[in-house]
Design a protein around this motif. Sequence first.
Motif, short mmCIF file in Angstrom:
data_model
loop_
_atom_site.label_atom_id
_atom_site.label_comp_id
_atom_site.label_asym_id
_atom_site.label_seq_id
_atom_site.Cartn_x
_atom_site.Cartn_y
_atom_site.Cartn_z
N SER A 31 11.25 -4.22 -5.35
CA SER A 31 9.92 -4.07 -7.68
C SER A 31 8.49 -3.38 -6.75
O SER A 31 8.46 -2.58 -7.94
N TYR A 32 7.96 -2.78 -6.05
CA TYR A 32 6.90 -2.66 -5.97
C TYR A 32 6.29 -1.60 -4.80
O TYR A 32 6.96 -1.79 -3.62
N CYS A 33 5.64 -0.76 -5.00
CA CYS A 33 5.18 0.01 -3.94
C CYS A 33 4.60 -0.41 -2.90
O CYS A 33 4.23 -1.60 -3.06
N MET A 34 4.71 -0.60 -1.51
CA MET A 34 3.99 -1.54 -0.59
C MET A 34 2.88 -0.34 0.82
O MET A 34 3.63 0.71 0.43
N GLY A 35 1.78 -0.92 0.52
CA GLY A 35 1.50 -0.04 1.92
C GLY A 35 0.36 -0.61 2.63
O GLY A 35 0.15 -2.06 2.50
N TRP A 36 -0.25 0.14 3.74
CA TRP A 36 -0.29 -0.37 4.86
C TRP A 36 -2.06 0.25 4.50
O TRP A 36 -2.30 1.57 4.84
N PHE A 37 -3.34 -0.02 5.20
CA PHE A 37 -4.37 -0.09 4.72
C PHE A 37 -5.55 -0.73 6.48
O PHE A 37 -4.89 -1.34 6.92
N ARG A 38 -6.34 -0.20 6.00
CA ARG A 38 -7.69 -0.82 7.70
C ARG A 38 -8.49 -0.45 7.03
O ARG A 38 -9.19 0.30 7.01
N GLN A 39 -9.54 -1.54 7.60
CA GLN A 39 -10.78 -1.31 7.30
C GLN A 39 -11.44 -1.79 8.78
O GLN A 39 -11.31 -2.61 9.24
N ALA A 40 -13.20 -0.46 9.55
CA ALA A 40 -12.81 -1.27 10.26
C ALA A 40 -14.52 -1.10 10.30
O ALA A 40 -15.09 -1.53 9.42
N PRO A 41 -14.95 -2.47 11.03
CA PRO A 41 -16.94 -2.24 10.85
C PRO A 41 -17.89 -1.76 10.40
O PRO A 41 -17.52 -0.63 10.78
N GLY A 42 -18.31 -1.56 9.50
CA GLY A 42 -19.53 -0.94 8.57
C GLY A 42 -18.91 0.44 8.25
O GLY A 42 -18.91 1.57 7.32
N LYS A 43 -17.24 0.32 7.99
CA LYS A 43 -16.49 1.60 7.42
C LYS A 43 -16.27 0.74 6.38
O LYS A 43 -15.44 -0.84 6.27
N ASP A 109 -5.10 0.90 -6.54
CA ASP A 109 -3.96 1.03 -7.15
C ASP A 109 -3.31 -0.71 -6.64
O ASP A 109 -2.63 -0.60 -7.65
N PHE A 110 -3.86 -0.65 -5.45
CA PHE A 110 -3.20 -2.36 -5.04
C PHE A 110 -3.77 -3.41 -5.07
O PHE A 110 -5.01 -3.53 -5.22
N ARG A 111 -3.14 -3.95 -6.14
CA ARG A 111 -3.76 -5.20 -6.71
C ARG A 111 -3.17 -6.45 -5.64
O ARG A 111 -4.43 -7.50 -5.91
N ASN A 112 -1.96 -6.94 -4.79
CA ASN A 112 -1.97 -8.29 -4.33
C ASN A 112 -1.75 -7.33 -2.30
O ASN A 112 -1.42 -6.58 -2.12
N TRP A 113 -2.73 -8.05 -1.76
CA TRP A 113 -2.84 -7.95 -0.29
C TRP A 113 -3.29 -8.93 0.80
O TRP A 113 -3.20 -10.40 0.10
N GLY A 114 -2.20 -8.80 1.62
CA GLY A 114 -2.66 -9.94 2.41
C GLY A 114 -3.77 -10.65 3.47
O GLY A 114 -5.05 -9.27 2.63
N GLN A 115 -3.69 -10.87 4.55
CA GLN A 115 -5.34 -11.24 4.12
C GLN A 115 -5.65 -10.27 6.12
O GLN A 115 -7.42 -10.49 6.17
N GLY A 116 -4.74 -10.16 5.91
CA GLY A 116 -5.21 -8.65 7.12
C GLY A 116 -4.38 -9.46 8.88
O GLY A 116 -4.33 -10.60 9.37
N THR A 117 -4.83 -8.44 10.01
CA THR A 117 -4.46 -8.78 11.34
C THR A 117 -4.65 -7.55 11.79
O THR A 117 -5.03 -6.15 12.00
N GLN A 118 -5.64 -8.09 12.83
CA GLN A 118 -6.63 -7.47 13.57
C GLN A 118 -5.50 -6.33 14.63
O GLN A 118 -5.33 -7.32 15.68
N VAL A 119 -6.20 -5.45 15.27
CA VAL A 119 -5.91 -4.10 16.11
C VAL A 119 -7.06 -3.64 16.88
O VAL A 119 -7.55 -3.04 16.69
N THR A 120 -6.82 -3.58 17.64
CA THR A 120 -8.07 -3.75 18.52
C THR A 120 -7.48 -2.45 19.57
O THR A 120 -6.72 -3.32 20.69
#
Length: 123
Positions: A31-43, A109-120
Amino acid sequence: QVQLQESGGGSVQAGGSLRLSCAAFGYTARSYCMGWFRQAPGKEREGVAVIYTGGNSTYYADSVKGRFTISRDNAKNTLYLQMDSLKPEDTALYYCATAPGCNGLRVPDFRNWGQGTQVTVSS
């Protein structure tokens, strides 16, 4: 309790591929829109891709168009991100998230978030 759990991150060389998964627990993700986001160090956190509830409509950041593919399996309550032709600049902590409706890649707009997984990605 609503939970999102990402998996599939790791370390790869430039040009390689990874497939991220995000399992939703405690509610029906269809029932929800789902998305992927990312965050690099310092950004700041940035949107990568979103997919509408039915899975037929998607939206990508320009930086990943043609290389990443978002998909969802509503029967399994799971979101995916296939990442091909990876570049060092794709290195970040990747998060999945849900929103009541899709309106592009707007982080607030995104309310519920996971803890994240690292990609290098190494060059």
